[in-house]
Write an enzyme that holds these catalytic residues in place. Structure first.
Site, PDB file in Angstrom:
ATOM      1  N   TYR A  61       3.765 -10.137 -13.729  1.00  0.00           N
ATOM      2  CA  TYR A  61       3.281  -9.873 -12.368  1.00  0.00           C
ATOM      3  C   TYR A  61       2.024 -10.679 -12.084  1.00  0.00           C
ATOM      4  O   TYR A  61       1.013 -10.538 -12.760  1.00  0.00           O
ATOM      5  CB  TYR A  61       3.019  -8.375 -12.137  1.00  0.00           C
ATOM      6  N   PRO A 231      11.473   1.464  -4.089  1.00  0.00           N
ATOM      7  CA  PRO A 231      11.974   2.709  -3.491  1.00  0.00           C
ATOM      8  C   PRO A 231      11.670   2.805  -2.000  1.00  0.00           C
ATOM      9  O   PRO A 231      12.308   3.576  -1.294  1.00  0.00           O
ATOM     10  CB  PRO A 231      11.210   3.793  -4.257  1.00  0.00           C
ATOM     11  N   LEU A 232      10.687   2.037  -1.539  1.00  0.00           N
ATOM     12  CA  LEU A 232      10.350   2.059  -0.109  1.00  0.00           C
ATOM     13  C   LEU A 232      11.172   1.038   0.667  1.00  0.00           C
ATOM     14  O   LEU A 232      10.964   0.863   1.872  1.00  0.00           O
ATOM     15  CB  LEU A 232       8.853   1.760   0.082  1.00  0.00           C
TER      16      LEU A 232
HETATM   17  N1  LIG Z   1      12.084  -3.683 -12.952  1.00  0.00           N
HETATM   18  C1  LIG Z   1      12.218  -4.639 -12.061  1.00  0.00           C
HETATM   19  O1  LIG Z   1      13.027  -5.556 -12.190  1.00  0.00           O
HETATM   20  C2  LIG Z   1      11.344  -4.603 -10.850  1.00  0.00           C
HETATM   21  C3  LIG Z   1      11.571  -5.485  -9.783  1.00  0.00           C
HETATM   22  C4  LIG Z   1      10.731  -5.407  -8.666  1.00  0.00           C
HETATM   23  C5  LIG Z   1       9.705  -4.470  -8.633  1.00  0.00           C
HETATM   24  N2  LIG Z   1       9.485  -3.634  -9.688  1.00  0.00           N
HETATM   25  C6  LIG Z   1       8.427  -2.591  -9.660  1.00  0.00           C
HETATM   26  O2  LIG Z   1       8.651  -1.775  -8.526  1.00  0.00           O
HETATM   27  C7  LIG Z   1       7.468  -1.739  -7.702  1.00  0.00           C
HETATM   28  C8  LIG Z   1       7.887  -1.596  -6.256  1.00  0.00           C
HETATM   29  O3  LIG Z   1       8.677  -2.658  -5.842  1.00  0.00           O
HETATM   30  P1  LIG Z   1       8.484  -3.442  -4.466  1.00  0.00           P
HETATM   31  O4  LIG Z   1       7.037  -3.642  -4.214  1.00  0.00           O
HETATM   32  O5  LIG Z   1       9.370  -4.617  -4.508  1.00  0.00           O
HETATM   33  O6  LIG Z   1       9.097  -2.462  -3.394  1.00  0.00           O
HETATM   34  P2  LIG Z   1       8.653  -1.238  -2.446  1.00  0.00           P
HETATM   35  O7  LIG Z   1       7.812  -0.254  -3.143  1.00  0.00           O
HETATM   36  O8  LIG Z   1       9.923  -0.778  -1.845  1.00  0.00           O
HETATM   37  O9  LIG Z   1       7.832  -1.927  -1.280  1.00  0.00           O
HETATM   38  C9  LIG Z   1       6.506  -2.331  -1.375  1.00  0.00           C
HETATM   39  C10 LIG Z   1       6.339  -3.606  -0.598  1.00  0.00           C
HETATM   40  O10 LIG Z   1       6.745  -3.392   0.756  1.00  0.00           O
HETATM   41  C11 LIG Z   1       5.629  -3.538   1.635  1.00  0.00           C
HETATM   42  N3  LIG Z   1       5.653  -2.448   2.602  1.00  0.00           N
HETATM   43  C12 LIG Z   1       5.874  -1.129   2.367  1.00  0.00           C
HETATM   44  N4  LIG Z   1       5.819  -0.427   3.505  1.00  0.00           N
HETATM   45  C13 LIG Z   1       5.538  -1.303   4.488  1.00  0.00           C
HETATM   46  C14 LIG Z   1       5.375  -1.172   5.895  1.00  0.00           C
HETATM   47  N5  LIG Z   1       5.469   0.008   6.499  1.00  0.00           N
HETATM   48  N6  LIG Z   1       5.104  -2.283   6.605  1.00  0.00           N
HETATM   49  C15 LIG Z   1       5.000  -3.482   5.987  1.00  0.00           C
HETATM   50  N7  LIG Z   1       5.149  -3.673   4.653  1.00  0.00           N
HETATM   51  C16 LIG Z   1       5.431  -2.590   3.915  1.00  0.00           C
HETATM   52  C17 LIG Z   1       4.409  -3.443   0.766  1.00  0.00           C
HETATM   53  O11 LIG Z   1       3.349  -4.172   1.357  1.00  0.00           O
HETATM   54  P3  LIG Z   1       1.872  -3.502   1.382  1.00  0.00           P
HETATM   55  O12 LIG Z   1       1.328  -3.636   0.000  1.00  0.00           O
HETATM   56  O13 LIG Z   1       1.162  -4.302   2.406  1.00  0.00           O
HETATM   57  O14 LIG Z   1       2.057  -2.069   1.798  1.00  0.00           O
HETATM   58  C18 LIG Z   1       4.892  -4.056  -0.543  1.00  0.00           C
HETATM   59  O15 LIG Z   1       4.877  -5.455  -0.499  1.00  0.00           O
HETATM   60  C19 LIG Z   1       6.706  -3.003  -8.073  1.00  0.00           C
HETATM   61  O16 LIG Z   1       5.325  -2.899  -7.843  1.00  0.00           O
HETATM   62  C20 LIG Z   1       7.013  -3.119  -9.538  1.00  0.00           C
HETATM   63  O17 LIG Z   1       6.131  -2.283 -10.273  1.00  0.00           O
HETATM   64  C21 LIG Z   1      10.299  -3.679 -10.779  1.00  0.00           C
END
Ligand SMILES: NC(=O)c1ccc[n+]([C@@H]2O[C@H](COP(=O)([O-])OP(=O)(O)OC[C@H]3O[C@@H](n4cnc5c(N)ncnc54)[C@H](OP(=O)(O)O)[C@@H]3O)[C@@H](O)[C@H]2O)c1
Length: 325
Positions: A61, A231-232
């Protein structure tokens, strides 16, 4: 209250996990800035304020900077390390010159990767280490040796995987003395294959669904903690502009907004509550670094308990964009 599989193993893990992929600045080797450190501090503070005690990292990351930024935050909070559950991942390697990006579950790489993680996080141990993505060249005995050494050295307490099928987990498990503790997968209202594969058994309509058969059941039967990444759904149902998204996403975002207003909660509470109502006791790994959005997640568990079966299916069917078979 039902315990999480990780809690049954003795880890004081919270239901929500803060995913730290957004911390540490850009996906480059530029130095971490003061602003990056402040963002990390504020995100961690917001998470702690809503009861989050588990944090998810990966060695890749922000090219390691997410872990460094997190170490900076821990330095400013003496005693925090012992109060939280720290998880990181290894096994993905970036491209180097002519060598492409690749996966590496060799004994040597796992050992080196963990040393790098511990150094960047400035901690002596990880609570949980996950293998990030399945390596086709995996040799379970070699992974077992790497894990045994890390455990004996006190560097890692529990081991798990990410993005693996039940068959891949069983294949690895037969070489390990201890049960794998975690599998982290993409599961959300915006990524529904984890549910659709189950409702499409014996249906032609299910041929486009891509989720390994029996994985949820395997994890539930073996008491393996399921964690949901993204999840979001990157905010698609919780306020991010959706003008250019397909009809089902737009309609579902509106349904989420309405439900949140009726229940006096946030859209994040509905979207995460929906995921957490599933009986597998999924831990959502929320990736927002925005303090308001982190705090907006705080009532998700309560919402999961309040959500009716009818509401749960209304969200599922709306997000699928078509009725169930
Ligand atoms: N195991 C794997 O292969 C894998 C792959 C990907 C991710 N991950 C893990 O899962 C975590 C979460 O994944 P993710 O960040 O991809 O997905 P997420 O939790 O679904 O979404 C977070 C992202 O969406 C944005 N976001 C959320 N609500 C928003 C809104 N209302 N308006 C605008 N932007 C919004 C956030 O930006 P802001 O920060 O500006 O809110 C952030 O960039 C990661 O941090 C990581 O730890 C694991």
């Amino acid at each position: 209250m039902k315990l999480l599989p990780l809690q049954k193993r003795g880890l004081a893990a919270s239901r929500l996990v803060l995913g730290c992929m957004s911390l540490g600045g850009g996906w480059n080797r530029d130095p971490i800035t003061k602003e990056d450190l402040l963002q990390a501090e504020q995100a961690v503070d917001a998470a702690l304020s809503i009861g989050v005690s588990m944090f998810d990292h990966a060695d890749i990351y922000k090219m390691g900077k997410a872990e460094e930024a997190f170490a900076h935050v821990m330095k400013g909070k003496p005693g925090l390390r012992e109060q939280i559950v720290l998880q990181s991942k290894c096994g993905i390697r970036f491209s180097e010159g002519a060598i492409p990006g690749r996966y590496d579950f060799s004994r040597q790489h796992i050992a080196q990767a963990v040393d790098g993680i511990l150094q960047r996080l400035s901690t002596e141990y990880l609570d949980v280490l996950l293998l990030h993505r399945p390596d086709p060249l995996i040799e379970p005995e070699e992974v077992a040796e790497a894990f045994a050494r890390l455990k004996a050295e006190g560097k890692v307490r529990y081991f798990g995987v990410s993005n693996m099928s039940a068959a891949q987990m069983r294949f690895l498990q037969q070489a390990l003395p201890e049960q794998l503790a975690v599998n982290q997968l993409e599961m959300s209202l915006g990524h529904l294959d984890w549910l659709d594969h189950g409702v499409h058994v014996n249906q032609r309509a299910g041929t486009g669904v891509n989720f390994p058969e029996g994985l949820i059941e395997h994890c539930r039967m073996q008491q393996i903690q399921l964690q949901a990444w993204a999840p979001l759904a990157q905010g698609r149902f919780t306020g991010k502009p959706v003008d250019h998204e397909p009809d089902n996403i737009r309609r579902t975002a509106e349904l989420v907004r309405q439900m949140a207003a009726e229940k006096g909660t946030t859209p994040e509470g509905i979207v995460l509550g929906w995921l957490m109502k599933h009986p597998a006791m999924i831990q959502p790994v929320i990736g927002t670094a925005n303090t308001e959005r982190i705090i907006a997640c705080q009532h998700a568990e309560a919402q999961s308990e309040l959500m009716t079966r009818e509401e749960w299916y209304s969200l599922y069917v709306s997000a699928r964009g078509e009725n169930l078979p």
